[in-house]
Design a protein around this motif. Sequence first.
Motif, short mmCIF file in Angstrom:
data_model
loop_
_atom_site.label_atom_id
_atom_site.label_comp_id
_atom_site.label_asym_id
_atom_site.label_seq_id
_atom_site.Cartn_x
_atom_site.Cartn_y
_atom_site.Cartn_z
N ASP A 121 0.83 -1.21 0.00
CA ASP A 121 0.00 0.00 0.00
C ASP A 121 0.86 1.26 0.00
O ASP A 121 0.52 2.26 -0.65
CB ASP A 121 -0.92 0.00 1.22
N GLU A 122 1.98 1.22 0.73
CA GLU A 122 2.89 2.37 0.73
C GLU A 122 3.46 2.61 -0.66
O GLU A 122 3.63 3.76 -1.08
CB GLU A 122 4.03 2.13 1.73
N VAL A 123 3.76 1.54 -1.37
CA VAL A 123 4.25 1.67 -2.75
C VAL A 123 3.18 2.30 -3.63
O VAL A 123 3.47 3.18 -4.45
CB VAL A 123 4.68 0.29 -3.30
N LEU A 124 1.93 1.87 -3.46
CA LEU A 124 0.82 2.45 -4.23
C LEU A 124 0.70 3.95 -3.96
O LEU A 124 0.56 4.75 -4.89
CB LEU A 124 -0.49 1.76 -3.88
N ILE A 125 0.75 4.32 -2.67
CA ILE A 125 0.61 5.73 -2.29
C ILE A 125 1.74 6.56 -2.89
O ILE A 125 1.51 7.63 -3.48
CB ILE A 125 0.59 5.87 -0.75
N ASN A 126 2.98 6.08 -2.75
CA ASN A 126 4.13 6.83 -3.25
C ASN A 126 4.15 6.89 -4.78
O ASN A 126 4.60 7.89 -5.35
CB ASN A 126 5.43 6.22 -2.74
N THR A 127 3.66 5.84 -5.43
CA THR A 127 3.59 5.87 -6.90
C THR A 127 2.58 6.92 -7.35
O THR A 127 2.84 7.67 -8.31
CB THR A 127 3.21 4.48 -7.44
N ALA A 128 1.44 6.99 -6.67
CA ALA A 128 0.45 8.01 -7.01
C ALA A 128 1.03 9.41 -6.81
O ALA A 128 0.79 10.32 -7.62
CB ALA A 128 -0.80 7.82 -6.14
N ILE A 129 1.81 9.58 -5.74
CA ILE A 129 2.46 10.88 -5.49
C ILE A 129 3.46 11.20 -6.60
O ILE A 129 3.52 12.34 -7.10
CB ILE A 129 3.16 10.87 -4.11
N GLN A 130 4.26 10.20 -7.01
CA GLN A 130 5.23 10.40 -8.10
C GLN A 130 4.54 10.84 -9.38
O GLN A 130 5.00 11.75 -10.07
CB GLN A 130 6.01 9.11 -8.35
N ILE A 131 3.44 10.17 -9.70
CA ILE A 131 2.71 10.51 -10.93
C ILE A 131 2.19 11.94 -10.85
O ILE A 131 2.37 12.73 -11.80
CB ILE A 131 1.55 9.52 -11.15
N ASN A 132 1.57 12.30 -9.74
CA ASN A 132 1.03 13.65 -9.58
C ASN A 132 2.13 14.70 -9.62
O ASN A 132 2.00 15.74 -10.28
CB ASN A 132 0.26 13.76 -8.26
N GLU A 133 3.24 14.45 -8.92
CA GLU A 133 4.33 15.43 -8.88
C GLU A 133 4.95 15.62 -10.25
O GLU A 133 5.28 16.75 -10.65
CB GLU A 133 5.38 14.98 -7.87
N PHE A 134 5.11 14.51 -10.99
CA PHE A 134 5.72 14.63 -12.32
C PHE A 134 4.87 15.47 -13.25
O PHE A 134 5.35 16.42 -13.88
CB PHE A 134 5.95 13.25 -12.93
N PHE A 135 3.58 15.17 -13.33
CA PHE A 135 2.73 15.89 -14.28
C PHE A 135 2.43 17.31 -13.80
O PHE A 135 2.24 18.21 -14.63
CB PHE A 135 1.44 15.10 -14.52
#
Length: 462
Positions: A121-135
């Motif tokens: 779940d932590e990986v999911l949360i951080n991946t969502a953050i990475q996607i949002n921060e990048f775009f």
Amino acid sequence: MTYTEKKERSHRFVLALRMGLPIFLMSAIALYALFSQDHSTVDSLIVLALLLFAMTIYFLFFLINQSSYEHITEHITHTFTPEYFFKLFYSFTKRKTGTIVMISIDNLLGINERYGVKNGDEVLINTAIQINEFFTSKEIKTLPICRFKGGDFILLLIGEKEANTALVELFLTKHQETLINEIEVKLSAVLLDTKLIKQPKEIITRLYELQYANKEKKTFTDRDDIIPHELEEAVLEALKSQRYSIALQTVCCDKRSMFETSFKLVNKNGGLIHQSRFIPFLNRIGKIREHESNILELSIKLACEDAGHYVVTVSPVTLRNGLFFQFALELLQRYPDAKGKIILMFDEKEYCHQVKRFKEQIAQYRAVGYKIALDKYGMNHTTMMYLKELDVDYVRFDSLYTRHIKEEKYQNILQGLNITAHLCGAATWMNMIEDEESDKVIKALKVNHRQGNFHGNITVKE
């Protein structure tokens, strides 16, 4: 704060207004009605207050219960739910063309198994953050994103896919292989636009088809401009009419000629439909056995015309199907000249746990006159396991070894695998040979059969 979180906050505010405003209006109207009367008493005021209180409690509980059905974000990553995401998608695509991107955590299952679901779940949360921060860093401030299922995130970008491909490639360059809390995370992406595909079900289906092709072909773009329902109609019509284009490539070097076959469907206008487009569709609608029965019959007819051996690639699921075996047996009874000339080749990613029964089925195919070949030897672990369990006639090395055939370490591994296959009673085979130097190395390693443009280009059988 991400766009999805802002949207969730505004949604909750509107929901609170929906809950409070009717109660306030109802109370104001009731009080006005009470005090506008000439003979209002304290008792009537108390009774009205109690009634308003009871109605307020009921109304609040009713709306709280209703609000449980109105979540627009899911609780782990706080990205949109698929239902709300596609509501936004509908309203957006009515006005302009958009690009749907699916970014997937390829190894999420392994992460959950090794590190636990909490770390997953932590990986999911951080991946969502990475996607949002990048775009967001690319000036995309309002990014609709949802977690569709598992580790698959779906995004909606403005514009056609050609305008967004470079952006997605840049994201993969930065985050394709990354560490999150010292956990290796592997991401992949596929994308398509909404010029031709409009329905969510069609979009999801095509995204997963592209994801599958991505793993096999190392590409993540959809370069086909056929409208889905038109493609499906064309595939079904061509399958019913059994219109195929047959391509052959020579496999040397033996006393007898051998050819690998490749089949494409032909639409009514004479255009070719590639396997990557119709195979996933036929799998979905349960007609893959019909297709593979057709190509087996065509290959058997070719084998009756000359002394050549023909290699036909079939799925292991079809091979294990009793109806297919019965049809294959009847074909050899109708065309006895084809006995011993048809090589059924397959590979499988998931090991068949009923291997004893599968072994008996393979033995039956060989007993009636078919030969069996395993593909992706040396790369696919299941092929290695089947080699020790099944009696087969050929194994074909994965093309990875051909691409690295000039490297000493690959040669050493290939030599060991080659000896192993021979000791198991199978002839070996390498494809995609493009030059004389590679051919000499492979020949020196005593690989039995060689194939590629160096030995003969692909020809179309009319």
